[in-house]
Design a protein around this motif. Structure first.
Motif, short mmCIF file in Angstrom:
data_model
loop_
_atom_site.label_atom_id
_atom_site.label_comp_id
_atom_site.label_asym_id
_atom_site.label_seq_id
_atom_site.Cartn_x
_atom_site.Cartn_y
_atom_site.Cartn_z
N TRP A 118 25.64 -16.38 -17.38
CA TRP A 118 24.60 -17.40 -17.51
C TRP A 118 23.69 -17.40 -16.30
N LEU A 119 24.26 -17.07 -15.13
CA LEU A 119 23.48 -17.02 -13.90
C LEU A 119 22.45 -15.89 -13.96
N ILE A 120 22.86 -14.74 -14.48
CA ILE A 120 21.95 -13.60 -14.61
C ILE A 120 20.84 -13.95 -15.60
N ILE A 121 21.20 -14.55 -16.71
CA ILE A 121 20.21 -14.95 -17.73
C ILE A 121 19.23 -15.96 -17.14
N ALA A 122 19.73 -16.92 -16.38
CA ALA A 122 18.86 -17.94 -15.76
C ALA A 122 17.90 -17.31 -14.77
N VAL A 123 18.38 -16.38 -13.95
CA VAL A 123 17.53 -15.73 -12.96
C VAL A 123 16.43 -14.92 -13.67
N VAL A 124 16.79 -14.17 -14.71
CA VAL A 124 15.80 -13.40 -15.46
C VAL A 124 14.78 -14.34 -16.11
N PHE A 125 15.25 -15.41 -16.74
CA PHE A 125 14.35 -16.36 -17.40
C PHE A 125 13.36 -16.96 -16.40
N PHE A 126 13.87 -17.46 -15.29
CA PHE A 126 12.98 -18.08 -14.30
C PHE A 126 12.08 -17.05 -13.62
N GLY A 127 12.54 -15.81 -13.51
CA GLY A 127 11.69 -14.75 -12.99
C GLY A 127 10.51 -14.48 -13.91
N ILE A 128 10.75 -14.45 -15.20
CA ILE A 128 9.66 -14.25 -16.17
C ILE A 128 8.70 -15.43 -16.14
N MET A 129 9.22 -16.63 -16.06
CA MET A 129 8.36 -17.82 -15.99
C MET A 129 7.51 -17.80 -14.71
N ALA A 130 8.10 -17.40 -13.61
CA ALA A 130 7.36 -17.32 -12.34
C ALA A 130 6.25 -16.27 -12.44
N TYR A 131 6.53 -15.14 -13.09
CA TYR A 131 5.52 -14.09 -13.25
C TYR A 131 4.35 -14.60 -14.10
N ILE A 132 4.64 -15.28 -15.20
CA ILE A 132 3.58 -15.83 -16.05
C ILE A 132 2.74 -16.84 -15.27
N ALA A 133 3.39 -17.71 -14.51
CA ALA A 133 2.67 -18.69 -13.71
C ALA A 133 1.79 -18.00 -12.67
N TRP A 134 2.30 -16.94 -12.04
CA TRP A 134 1.53 -16.21 -11.04
C TRP A 134 0.30 -15.54 -11.67
N VAL A 135 0.47 -14.92 -12.84
CA VAL A 135 -0.65 -14.27 -13.52
C VAL A 135 -1.72 -15.30 -13.88
N ARG A 136 -1.32 -16.44 -14.41
CA ARG A 136 -2.30 -17.48 -14.75
C ARG A 136 -2.98 -18.04 -13.51
N TRP A 137 -2.26 -18.16 -12.44
CA TRP A 137 -2.85 -18.63 -11.18
C TRP A 137 -3.90 -17.63 -10.70
#
Length: 161
Positions: A9-28
């Motif tokens: 679950w920790l690996i899944i959470a890190v991947v999920f939040f990494g993808i969300m951070a990338y999307i936020a960075w691209v939109r920024w």
């Protein structure tokens, strides 16, 4: 290593939040580019994750590119993220804004906002976009661009929704 076997679950959470951070960075990054080019007060509406299927005058079948769409006081502006393709449609060139499901004779099986306009070669053309909330975009374009330019160069046009 044993810890990771029992904590997937920790690996899944890190991947999920990494993808969300990338999307936020691209939109920024996109938002910074928009602010530098147009300023913060000029943008009436913006949508990220817009798909552009090309203009009717483009050769071949519809080709999809992803980017953002801006409604400015005097025009619509689209820019793709990867190809850096840009399309600017001045308000005075817009003839009609409407909903459809096909473009260039191909049923795309999705809700599209289509814009009939006069292109740079002074020919009638059509652009197709898949945007979030198509009825709101159609209304916004009609209210902010089409109705303000009813005395535009495009004669005999009718706005539909």
């Amino acid at each position: 290593m044993e810890f990771l076997k029992h904590q997937q679950w920790l690996i899944i959470a890190v991947v999920f939040f990494g993808i969300m951070a990338y999307i936020a960075w691209v939109r920024w990054q996109d938002r910074r580019w928009i602010d530098r080019r147009f300023g913060t007060d000029n943008v009436l509406a913006i949508s990220f994750g817009v798909n552009f299927f090309g203009s009717a005058s483009d050769p071949g079948k519809p080709r999809k590119s992803s980017g953002f769409l801006l409604l400015l006081p005097d025009r619509l502006f689209y820019r793709s993220r990867i190809k850096k393709l840009e399309l600017e449609i001045p308000a005075v060139q817009i003839a009609r804004v409407y909903h459809d499901r096909s473009h260039k004779g191909v049923n795309l099986h999705q809700s599209l906002v289509k814009i009939d306009f006069i292109n740079a070669r002074n020919e009638r053309d059509t652009a197709a976009f898949k945007v979030p909330y198509p009825p709101q975009w159609i209304t916004a374009i009609e209210n902010n661009l089409v109705k303000k330019t009813s005395g535009s160069k495009v004669q005999g046009s009718k706005v539909q929704s």
